[in-house]
Design a protein around this motif. Structure first.
Motif, PDB file in Angstrom:
ATOM      1  N   THR A   4       0.776  -1.214  -0.118  1.00 22.98           N
ATOM      2  CA  THR A   4       0.323  -0.019  -0.257  1.00 22.98           C
ATOM      3  C   THR A   4       1.105   0.995   0.670  1.00 22.98           C
ATOM      4  OG1 THR A   4      -0.905  -0.430   2.528  1.00 22.98           O
ATOM      5  CG2 THR A   4      -1.336  -1.430   1.206  1.00 22.98           C
ATOM      6  N   THR A   5       0.161   2.289  -0.352  1.00 17.93           N
ATOM      7  CA  THR A   5       0.814   3.602  -0.514  1.00 17.93           C
ATOM      8  C   THR A   5       1.322   4.452   0.767  1.00 17.93           C
ATOM      9  OG1 THR A   5      -0.722   4.533  -1.709  1.00 17.93           O
ATOM     10  CG2 THR A   5       0.279   4.388  -3.088  1.00 17.93           C
ATOM     11  N   VAL A  49      -7.925  -1.630 -12.528  1.00 22.19           N
ATOM     12  CA  VAL A  49      -7.866  -1.179 -11.209  1.00 22.19           C
ATOM     13  C   VAL A  49      -9.986  -1.350 -10.491  1.00 22.19           C
ATOM     14  CG1 VAL A  49      -7.658   1.737 -12.513  1.00 22.19           C
ATOM     15  CG2 VAL A  49      -7.170   1.191 -10.833  1.00 22.19           C
ATOM     16  N   GLU A  50      -9.339  -0.755  -9.669  1.00 23.76           N
ATOM     17  CA  GLU A  50     -11.344  -0.858  -8.812  1.00 23.76           C
ATOM     18  C   GLU A  50     -11.097   0.000  -7.662  1.00 23.76           C
ATOM     19  OE1 GLU A  50     -12.138  -4.166  -5.608  1.00 23.76           O
ATOM     20  OE2 GLU A  50     -10.794  -5.227  -7.058  1.00 23.76           O
ATOM     21  N   VAL A  51     -12.713   0.475  -8.129  1.00 17.57           N
ATOM     22  CA  VAL A  51     -12.189   1.465  -6.685  1.00 17.57           C
ATOM     23  C   VAL A  51     -13.254   1.738  -5.317  1.00 17.57           C
ATOM     24  CG1 VAL A  51     -13.370   4.371  -6.243  1.00 17.57           C
ATOM     25  CG2 VAL A  51     -13.170   3.867  -8.704  1.00 17.57           C
ATOM     26  N   ASP A  52     -12.977   1.309  -4.743  1.00 17.29           N
ATOM     27  CA  ASP A  52     -13.411   0.730  -3.457  1.00 17.29           C
ATOM     28  C   ASP A  52     -13.946   2.392  -2.673  1.00 17.29           C
ATOM     29  OD1 ASP A  52     -14.183   0.399  -0.797  1.00 17.29           O
ATOM     30  OD2 ASP A  52     -11.961  -0.995  -0.057  1.00 17.29           O
ATOM     31  N   GLN A  53     -15.331   2.586  -2.692  1.00 21.05           N
ATOM     32  CA  GLN A  53     -15.669   4.027  -2.709  1.00 21.05           C
ATOM     33  C   GLN A  53     -15.612   3.760  -0.794  1.00 21.05           C
ATOM     34  OE1 GLN A  53     -16.532   6.234  -4.200  1.00 21.05           O
ATOM     35  NE2 GLN A  53     -16.851   5.349  -6.407  1.00 21.05           N
ATOM     36  N   ALA A  54     -16.248   2.737  -0.271  1.00 17.32           N
ATOM     37  CA  ALA A  54     -16.006   2.565   1.248  1.00 17.32           C
ATOM     38  C   ALA A  54     -15.075   2.877   2.230  1.00 17.32           C
ATOM     39  CB  ALA A  54     -16.836   1.215   2.176  1.00 17.32           C
ATOM     40  N   GLY A  55     -14.208   2.544   1.043  1.00 20.43           N
ATOM     41  CA  GLY A  55     -12.781   2.462   1.950  1.00 20.43           C
ATOM     42  C   GLY A  55     -11.777   3.652   1.337  1.00 20.43           C
ATOM     43  N   VAL A  56     -12.672   4.867   0.619  1.00 18.25           N
ATOM     44  CA  VAL A  56     -11.668   5.615  -0.197  1.00 18.25           C
ATOM     45  C   VAL A  56     -10.215   4.997  -0.306  1.00 18.25           C
ATOM     46  CG1 VAL A  56     -11.445   8.241   0.123  1.00 18.25           C
ATOM     47  CG2 VAL A  56     -13.166   7.328   1.045  1.00 18.25           C
ATOM     48  N   ARG A  57      -9.915   4.240  -1.502  1.00 22.95           N
ATOM     49  CA  ARG A  57      -9.126   3.847  -1.908  1.00 22.95           C
ATOM     50  C   ARG A  57      -9.109   3.405  -3.376  1.00 22.95           C
ATOM     51  NH1 ARG A  57      -7.778  -1.863   1.056  1.00 22.95           N
ATOM     52  NH2 ARG A  57      -9.644  -2.865   1.014  1.00 22.95           N
ATOM     53  N   ALA A  58      -7.944   3.346  -4.036  1.00 20.27           N
ATOM     54  CA  ALA A  58      -8.063   2.173  -5.016  1.00 20.27           C
ATOM     55  C   ALA A  58      -7.526   1.055  -4.993  1.00 20.27           C
ATOM     56  CB  ALA A  58      -7.816   3.574  -6.088  1.00 20.27           C
ATOM     57  N   ILE A  59      -7.664  -0.296  -6.107  1.00 22.97           N
ATOM     58  CA  ILE A  59      -6.715  -1.367  -5.463  1.00 22.97           C
ATOM     59  C   ILE A  59      -6.190  -1.785  -7.048  1.00 22.97           C
ATOM     60  CG2 ILE A  59      -7.137  -4.118  -5.169  1.00 22.97           C
ATOM     61  CD1 ILE A  59      -9.726  -3.197  -3.657  1.00 22.97           C
ATOM     62  N   VAL A  60      -4.914  -1.756  -7.253  1.00 24.32           N
ATOM     63  CA  VAL A  60      -4.663  -1.386  -9.201  1.00 24.32           C
ATOM     64  C   VAL A  60      -3.894  -3.052  -8.340  1.00 24.32           C
ATOM     65  CG1 VAL A  60      -2.804  -1.536  -9.469  1.00 24.32           C
ATOM     66  CG2 VAL A  60      -3.740   1.025  -8.470  1.00 24.32           C
ATOM     67  N   GLY A  79      -1.535  11.108   1.334  1.00 28.72           N
ATOM     68  CA  GLY A  79      -2.611  11.050   1.502  1.00 28.72           C
ATOM     69  C   GLY A  79      -3.421  10.378   0.645  1.00 28.72           C
ATOM     70  N   VAL A  80      -3.374   9.542  -0.660  1.00 23.13           N
ATOM     71  CA  VAL A  80      -4.136   9.524  -1.274  1.00 23.13           C
ATOM     72  C   VAL A  80      -3.988   7.966  -1.301  1.00 23.13           C
ATOM     73  CG1 VAL A  80      -4.574   8.639  -3.807  1.00 23.13           C
ATOM     74  CG2 VAL A  80      -4.177  10.812  -3.022  1.00 23.13           C
ATOM     75  N   CYS A  81      -4.880   6.732  -1.036  1.00 28.56           N
ATOM     76  CA  CYS A  81      -4.604   5.276  -0.442  1.00 28.56           C
ATOM     77  C   CYS A  81      -4.402   4.824  -1.744  1.00 28.56           C
ATOM     78  CB  CYS A  81      -5.294   4.886   0.292  1.00 28.56           C
ATOM     79  SG  CYS A  81      -5.392   3.215   0.571  1.00 28.56           S
ATOM     80  N   VAL A  82      -3.368   3.871  -2.342  1.00 27.25           N
ATOM     81  CA  VAL A  82      -3.885   2.621  -3.030  1.00 27.25           C
ATOM     82  C   VAL A  82      -3.631   1.361  -2.525  1.00 27.25           C
ATOM     83  CG1 VAL A  82      -2.664   2.373  -5.511  1.00 27.25           C
ATOM     84  CG2 VAL A  82      -3.447   4.474  -4.645  1.00 27.25           C
ATOM     85  N   VAL A  83      -4.008   0.788  -2.742  1.00 25.94           N
ATOM     86  CA  VAL A  83      -3.451  -0.905  -2.657  1.00 25.94           C
ATOM     87  C   VAL A  83      -3.434  -1.033  -3.796  1.00 25.94           C
ATOM     88  CG1 VAL A  83      -4.468  -3.329  -1.758  1.00 25.94           C
ATOM     89  CG2 VAL A  83      -5.016  -0.751  -0.908  1.00 25.94           C
ATOM     90  N   VAL A  84      -1.573  -2.256  -4.456  1.00 26.44           N
ATOM     91  CA  VAL A  84      -1.095  -2.541  -5.019  1.00 26.44           C
ATOM     92  C   VAL A  84      -1.380  -4.007  -4.898  1.00 26.44           C
ATOM     93  CG1 VAL A  84       0.555  -3.251  -6.993  1.00 26.44           C
ATOM     94  CG2 VAL A  84      -0.312  -1.137  -5.708  1.00 26.44           C
ATOM     95  N   ARG A  85      -2.085  -5.027  -5.439  1.00 24.54           N
ATOM     96  CA  ARG A  85      -2.298  -6.686  -5.153  1.00 24.54           C
ATOM     97  C   ARG A  85      -1.546  -7.380  -6.784  1.00 24.54           C
ATOM     98  NH1 ARG A  85      -8.367  -6.208  -2.891  1.00 24.54           N
ATOM     99  NH2 ARG A  85      -7.709  -5.787  -0.990  1.00 24.54           N
ATOM    100  N   ASP A  86      -1.152  -8.443  -6.009  1.00 18.66           N
ATOM    101  CA  ASP A  86      -0.851  -9.281  -7.196  1.00 18.66           C
ATOM    102  C   ASP A  86      -1.244  -9.939  -8.553  1.00 18.66           C
ATOM    103  OD1 ASP A  86       1.878  -8.863  -6.240  1.00 18.66           O
ATOM    104  OD2 ASP A  86       2.068 -11.231  -5.792  1.00 18.66           O
ATOM    105  N   ALA A  87      -1.410  -9.920  -9.790  1.00 24.34           N
ATOM    106  CA  ALA A  87      -2.810 -10.378 -10.593  1.00 24.34           C
ATOM    107  C   ALA A  87      -2.227 -11.503 -11.356  1.00 24.34           C
ATOM    108  CB  ALA A  87      -2.960  -9.459 -11.753  1.00 24.34           C
TER     109      ALA A  87
END
Length: 164
Positions: A4-5, A49-60, A79-87
């Motif tokens: 995560t960032t 990428v997807e948006v997690d509205q509840a978590g106010v974050r992007a998931i890449v 201040g911006v949250c980005v979660v990066v996951r393996d694909a």
């Protein structure tokens, strides 16, 4: 695996307008920048990428690649949250398979395999194929494209347009 960032450590609260969830402008800008760079400069790694509205974050989602990870870090302001996951697969790899399946739709129809939907999953897990008879479709698609082809077959009826 995921990372995560630094912005993910900060407190974030969902945004709404007229009672509907909305993506904050700073997060929307990061998502757009990552999607553009991913598709243009990192096609071998970027899945979606997807948006997690509840978590106010992007998931890449991406096939692990140090240069793409560095780009994500560089595109994400504090201040911006980005979660990066393996694909497992990149968007480019899945798009090519999706195009092959789509090009063969008339043939599948002629063989009695009713495919209703075809689309690459944004998480890089595979191409989702919606079929009326998923067991038969799964077997026939594997025979045609290979048993290791990343195809996820789900049950699907015909697409019905919404009334106007």
């Amino acid at each position: 695996m995921e990372w995560t960032t630094p912005g993910c450590a900060l407190s974030r609260h969902p945004h709404t307008e007229a009672g509907m969830p909305v993506t904050p402008p700073d997060l929307a800008a990061v998502i757009a920048a990552i999607d553009e760079a991913g598709g243009r400069d990192f096609a071998a790694a970027y899945a979606g990428v997807e948006v997690d509205q509840a978590g106010v974050r992007a998931i890449v989602h991406r096939v692990p690649a140090a240069d793409f990870d560095a780009a994500v870090r560089g595109l994400t302001p504090a201040g911006v949250c980005v979660v990066v996951r393996d694909a497992a697969h990149s968007r480019a790899t899945l798009a090519a398979l999706q195009e092959r399946i789509t090009a063969d739709l008339a043939e599948w129809e002629g063989r009695g395999v009713r495919i209703e939907t075809v689309g690459a999953r944004h998480d890089g897990s595979g191409v989702e194929v919606g079929a009326r008879d998923p067991e038969r479709a799964r077997a026939e698609l594997a025979a045609r494209y290979g048993a290791d082809a990343p195809i996820v077959v789900v049950r699907s009826g015909p697409v019905v347009p919404l009334p106007g």
